[in-house]
Scaffold this motif. Structure first.
Motif: not given
Length: 485
Positions: A308-313, A317-319, A375-378
């Motif tokens: 899903c990518g690691t930018d803010a969006d 999405r991960a959360n 959920v890792s934030q990285m």
């Protein structure tokens, strides 16, 4: 005080005396079993010639016996199975509803078509039933037959179906089995063996099954049994320590078929977010892979990589999918998954530590040991990922697939993937890194014995592949006529 007793089964005879105490793995109470040192001489076959009776019956007759065995394993009617369920309720980590479901499904493992499918797809019934002829390019005629072996099985204790599969594999390969009972599934193999003796007393299939408990590492037993003159193959499931321990006995003439400890992973593509309906389906599939059998299986999902990518969006999405998966996880039916009976205290401490580091991790649930989603934030999993259990998973957002392949290694068994197009894209890459089974998301713990396991062919390896050659000098050049150079 002993919570239950594990009898010994030696080729149709049930041993219920000479009891000695053993400690339980989970501290829930010890148990008793016949002193293995008194019976160890009787566990192996007296002579390999005793296997001959298995070659006087047809493959169909062997299947007939297994089918009747399966019919007799109904947990509502079979006292041996009911006794096994009571013991499992004490020794196994599963709650009653899940145990009940496991024993209810056991008879279906012995379905005729399922047994024949295993034999046909993994070996070939013709090779089990007789000699299969073929002419090679140099003119020689060869005839090949799959013979059974004298084997010792160390099945995993995370489910009674493993004992059922072990006994089926032993029978269809015309092998002789000594089954070492796992302490966390103490009575299933005994229950099946007793039932086999009820439905087919004195039958060769019954005469080639022995089931006993001894403590792993007991050199009095293992140094006597684990020798080529007694067994030719050891089929070992389970944890690193137990499989590593068995390797000390391996030598020429004694082969190890290792179904060793594995970890599994999940990969979810960006297509999961195409609609709310799709996200809902992906969430329940992922929750099933995490929660099925309370995450006790090696195929259970633990770390979920999200493309899903690691930018803010991407983090948002991960959360979002983390919340959805947690909701589905705690909503799974209790015959499939429940709040764990035991929760790892060290893992609980790690969870609470992660909960306090919001910049790095978001922890969803877990306050009552009911399971959690981290959920890792990285793009890194938690450093305690190998400990994930008790319905605790870690979602890791990543920018590209390389981050995932870096995490796949020889210990990676199952990889659940969504969508199918991503699986097809990855199926020629992930095996290079060690992945052994790629499956549709939601089917990680939905397995069949009619396929390879742990990247090997265990049923095929349980056989000895014997060749009978016929060389006619008229067609195969005779070495004694070789001219001098």
């Amino acid at each position: 005080m002993s919570a239950f007793r594990i009898p010994m089964f030696i080729r149709g005879e049930i041993i219920e005396e000479d009891w000695v105490p053993f400690g339980a793995r989970n501290g829930a109470g010890g148990f008793e079993a016949p002193d293995p040192a008194k019976y160890v001489d009787r566990l192996p076959l007296a002579t390999p010639m005793d296997l001959a009776d298995l070659y006087e019956i047809s493959f169909d007759e062997i299947v007939d016996v297994l089918v009747e065995l399966g019919k007799a394993l109904d947990p509502d009617k079979n006292a041996h199975v009911q006794e096994a369920m009571k013991a499992a309720a004490i020794a196994a980590p599963y709650p009653p509803a899940m145990l009940r479901n496991s024993y209810t499904t056991m008879p279906y493992v012995f379905d005729r078509d399922a047994i024949v499918e295993i034999a046909e797809s993994r070996i070939g019934v013709d090779y089990l039933e007789g000699w299969v002829s073929r002419t090679l390019r140099d003119g020689r005629e060869i005839r090949v037959r799959a013979f059974g072996a004298r084997a010792l099985h160390v099945p995993a204790g995370n489910g009674g179906l493993v004992s059922a599969i072990t006994i089926i594999r032993n029978a269809i390969t015309r092998s002789d089995a000594i089954v070492k009972v796992p302490s966390n599934d103490p009575m299933t193999a005994i229950a099946i063996a007793k039932t086999l003796a009820d439905v087919a007393p004195n039958h060769p299939v019954t005469k080639h099954l022995a089931v006993a408990y001894w403590k792993g590492g007991d050199t009095r037993i293992e140094e006597h049994l684990y020798r080529p003159e007694h067994v030719e193959k050891i089929v070992a499931w389970g944890g690193f320590a137990s499989v590593k321990h068995v390797t000390r006995y391996i030598q020429p003439g004694l082969e190890l078929i290792s179904l060793d400890p594995k970890r599994s992973a999940t990969i979810i593509g960006p297509e999961a977010f195409e609609s709310e309906e799709t996200l809902d389906e992906v969430a329940v599939r992922a929750a099933t892979d995490i929660g099925m059998a309370n995450q006790e299986a090696c195929a259970s999902a633990r770390v979920i990589y999200l493309l899903c990518g690691t930018d803010a969006d991407g983090i948002e999405r991960a959360n979002r999918i983390g919340e959805r998966i947690y909701q589905k996880l705690v909503g799974l039916p209790e015959h499939l998954s429940t709040k764990p009976r035991y929760f790892d205290r060290d893992l609980r401490d790690h969870l609470e530590g992660s909960r306090m580091t919001e910049d790095f991790y978001r922890v969803i649930g877990g306050e009552e040991d009911e399971g959690a989603v981290i959920v890792s934030q990285m793009d890194e999993p938690v450093d305690y990922a190998p400990m994930l259990s008790g319905r605790v998973a870690n979602i890791v957002p990543v920018d590209d697939i390389k981050k995932v392949t870096d995490a796949v290694n020889a210990y990676t068994q199952t990889v659940g993937i969504y969508p199918e197009s991503l699986k097809r894209e990855l199926r020629n890459q992930l095996p290079l890194f060690g992945a052994q089974r790629l499956t549709s998301l939601g089917y990680a713990c939905h397995v069949t014995s009619a396929m390879p396991q742990d990247a090997i062919e265990p049923v095929r390896r349980m056989c000895k592949w014997i060749v009978d050659e016929e060389c006619d000098p008229e067609r195969v050049f005779p070495l004694w006529q070789t001219p001098a150079l």
